[in-house]
Write an enzyme that holds these catalytic residues in place. Structure first.
Site, PDB file in Angstrom:
ATOM      1  N   HIS A   1       4.043   1.263   2.190  1.00 39.33           N
ATOM      2  CA  HIS A   1       5.216   0.566   1.635  1.00 39.33           C
ATOM      3  C   HIS A   1       5.851   1.386   0.512  1.00 39.33           C
ATOM      4  CE1 HIS A   1       2.668  -3.012   2.935  1.00 39.33           C
ATOM      5  NE2 HIS A   1       3.776  -3.181   3.636  1.00 39.33           N
TER       6      HIS A   1
ATOM      7  N   SER B   1      -2.572  -0.154   6.531  1.00 34.93           N
ATOM      8  CA  SER B   1      -2.133  -1.489   6.936  1.00 34.93           C
ATOM      9  C   SER B   1      -2.614  -2.466   5.877  1.00 34.93           C
ATOM     10  CB  SER B   1      -2.767  -1.852   8.286  1.00 34.93           C
ATOM     11  OG  SER B   1      -2.703  -3.252   8.500  1.00 34.93           O
TER      12      SER B   1
ATOM     13  N   HIS C   1       0.865  -1.185   0.000  1.00 37.09           N
ATOM     14  CA  HIS C   1       0.000   0.000   0.000  1.00 37.09           C
ATOM     15  C   HIS C   1       0.898   1.229   0.000  1.00 37.09           C
ATOM     16  CE1 HIS C   1       1.045   0.165   4.207  1.00 37.09           C
ATOM     17  NE2 HIS C   1       0.478  -0.999   4.444  1.00 37.09           N
TER      18      HIS C   1
ATOM     19  N   LYS D   1       4.636   3.040  11.484  1.00 30.67           N
ATOM     20  CA  LYS D   1       3.360   2.426  11.871  1.00 30.67           C
ATOM     21  C   LYS D   1       3.687   1.282  12.850  1.00 30.67           C
ATOM     22  CE  LYS D   1      -0.442  -0.093  10.924  1.00 30.67           C
ATOM     23  NZ  LYS D   1       0.270  -1.373  10.845  1.00 30.67           N
ATOM     24  N   ASP D   2       4.759   0.534  12.545  1.00 28.49           N
ATOM     25  CA  ASP D   2       5.221  -0.545  13.425  1.00 28.49           C
ATOM     26  C   ASP D   2       6.349   0.016  14.294  1.00 28.49           C
ATOM     27  OD1 ASP D   2       3.598  -2.732  12.242  1.00 28.49           O
ATOM     28  OD2 ASP D   2       4.731  -2.184  10.462  1.00 28.49           O
TER      29      ASP D   2
ATOM     30  N   ARG E   1      -3.686  -5.241   6.420  1.00 30.17           N
ATOM     31  CA  ARG E   1      -4.870  -5.939   6.970  1.00 30.17           C
ATOM     32  C   ARG E   1      -6.156  -5.137   6.811  1.00 30.17           C
ATOM     33  NH1 ARG E   1      -0.828  -7.806  10.953  1.00 30.17           N
ATOM     34  NH2 ARG E   1      -0.829 -10.082  10.941  1.00 30.17           N
TER      35      ARG E   1
HETATM   36  O1  PAF Z   1       6.659  -5.067   8.916  1.00 31.95           O
HETATM   37  C1  PAF Z   1       6.548  -6.115   8.242  1.00 31.95           C
HETATM   38  O2  PAF Z   1       5.891  -6.158   7.200  1.00 31.95           O
HETATM   39  C2  PAF Z   1       7.225  -7.394   8.720  1.00 31.95           C
HETATM   40  O3  PAF Z   1       7.172  -7.495  10.101  1.00 31.95           O
HETATM   41  C3  PAF Z   1       8.673  -7.522   8.216  1.00 31.95           C
HETATM   42  C4  PAF Z   1       9.576  -6.436   8.763  1.00 31.95           C
HETATM   43  C5  PAF Z   1       8.683  -7.497   6.704  1.00 31.95           C
HETATM   44  C6  PAF Z   1       9.255  -8.866   8.664  1.00 31.95           C
HETATM   45  O4  PAF Z   1       8.497  -9.935   8.188  1.00 31.95           O
END
Ligand code: PAF
Length: 291
Positions: free
Chosen positions: A46, A194, A43, A158-159, A196
């Site tokens: 990314h 996300s 998305h 976001k993470d 998801r």
């Molecule tokens: O953030 C993510 O999409 C995943 O946790 C990652 C860093 C690609 C590891 O699988």
């Protein structure tokens, strides 16, 4: 754009990992490599990482692998969105040089048994309800760092907890690369992007909007002078839809993620939450900038 996958390399008798190493060896020595690790279902979030890598590096490698090691029993490993064809199209448009599609058997062959033990910060926030999660993330990320030997690796905030833990691993293990933190991207109505989100039905999507509303309310309280984490949290939680199953809402130290009672105005904090909405687990956070 070069595409590397086990099926693409099978005829040549090489594995996809060997093919990446070969690609790496053929590059001029002064080429700066940017790595964007993803689980696919790309998305705008990314794509913003890829654009940043494109602007800062000579070669951009994108990885797509839904990593089983970071899913626990009963989690959504099988139903995690997989959209490889669209991902390849998007990667091509945004100027990726190499896309690597990981293969479970190649990455975790029979007999694979190495695990990574993580510091306490991996047990906080998401780590409390998903104890396996960050060990699985770090395992694959460390493998990717070894396979690609990137100069820079790009992760979205976001993470937030994931990014902080990966930075800690890079520091502790003296890995020779820079982790580049990129801003969280939201839909115009506030929902954090996300992969998801595609699983949210219209009603759940409406309810999910109350997650970002809660975080915006927290930030508003902080900006208006409140520094009690408890009061900020109480006010934020008033925004949440009754349909949201909250896992946690915490105001934490930006570096070690420990829960705060009072926020030091010079240091600020980050408000983080995780919740299940319409059966979909979502996370989100907001920076409470020093003031
Ligand atoms: O953030 C993510 O999409 C995943 O946790 C990652 C860093 C690609 C590891 O699988």
């Amino acid at each position: 754009m070069k595409i590397v996958s086990t099926s693409a390399t099978a005829d040549t008798g090489t594995t996809s990992i060997e093919a990446v190493r070969h690609w790496h060896r053929e590059l001029p020595g002064d080429h700066r490599i940017g790595l964007v690790p993803t689980m696919g279902a790309l998305h705008e979030g990314h794509l913003s990482l890829i654009r940043r890598a494109r602007a800062e590096c000579d070669q951009v490698a994108l990885t797509i692998f839904v990593n089983p090691a970071q899913f626990g029993p009963g989690e959504d490993l099988e139903s995690y969105p997989r959209t490889v064809e669209q991902d390849l199209e998007a990667a091509r448009e945004v100027g990726v040089d190499l896309v690597w599609i990981g293969d479970r058997q190649e990455l975790y062959p029979d007999g694979f048994s190495t695990h990574i033990e993580l510091p306490q910060l991996a047990q906080r926030l998401c780590g409390a309800s998903r104890p396996h999660f960050f060990a699985g993330v770090c395992l694959i990320v460390l493998k990717l760092f070894h396979i690609f030997a990137p100069d820079r690796a790009y992760f979205g905030d976001k993470d937030y907890q994931q990014r902080v833990i990966i930075e800690c691993m890079v520091r502790d293990l003296d890995l020779d690369l820079e982790v580049v933190a990129c801003p969280l991207i939201r839909e115009p109505d506030g929902l954090a992007l996300s992969s998801r989100n595609v699983h949210l039905d219209p009603a759940a999507r409406e309810q999910a909007l109350t997650l970002s509303s809660a975080l915006f309310a927290a930030e508003q309280q902080w900006r208006s002078g409140l520094d009690s984490a408890q009061k900020i949290r109480d006010r934020a939680l008033m925004e949440l839809s009754g349909e949201v199953e909250l896992d946690y809402f915490e105001v934490v130290d930006r570096n070690d993620l420990s829960a705060l009672e009072v926020i030091d105005p010079k240091l600020g904090a980050v408000a983080c939450l995780a919740a299940t909405v319409g059966g979909v687990r979502l996370i989100d956070n907001i920076q409470l900038e020093p003031r």
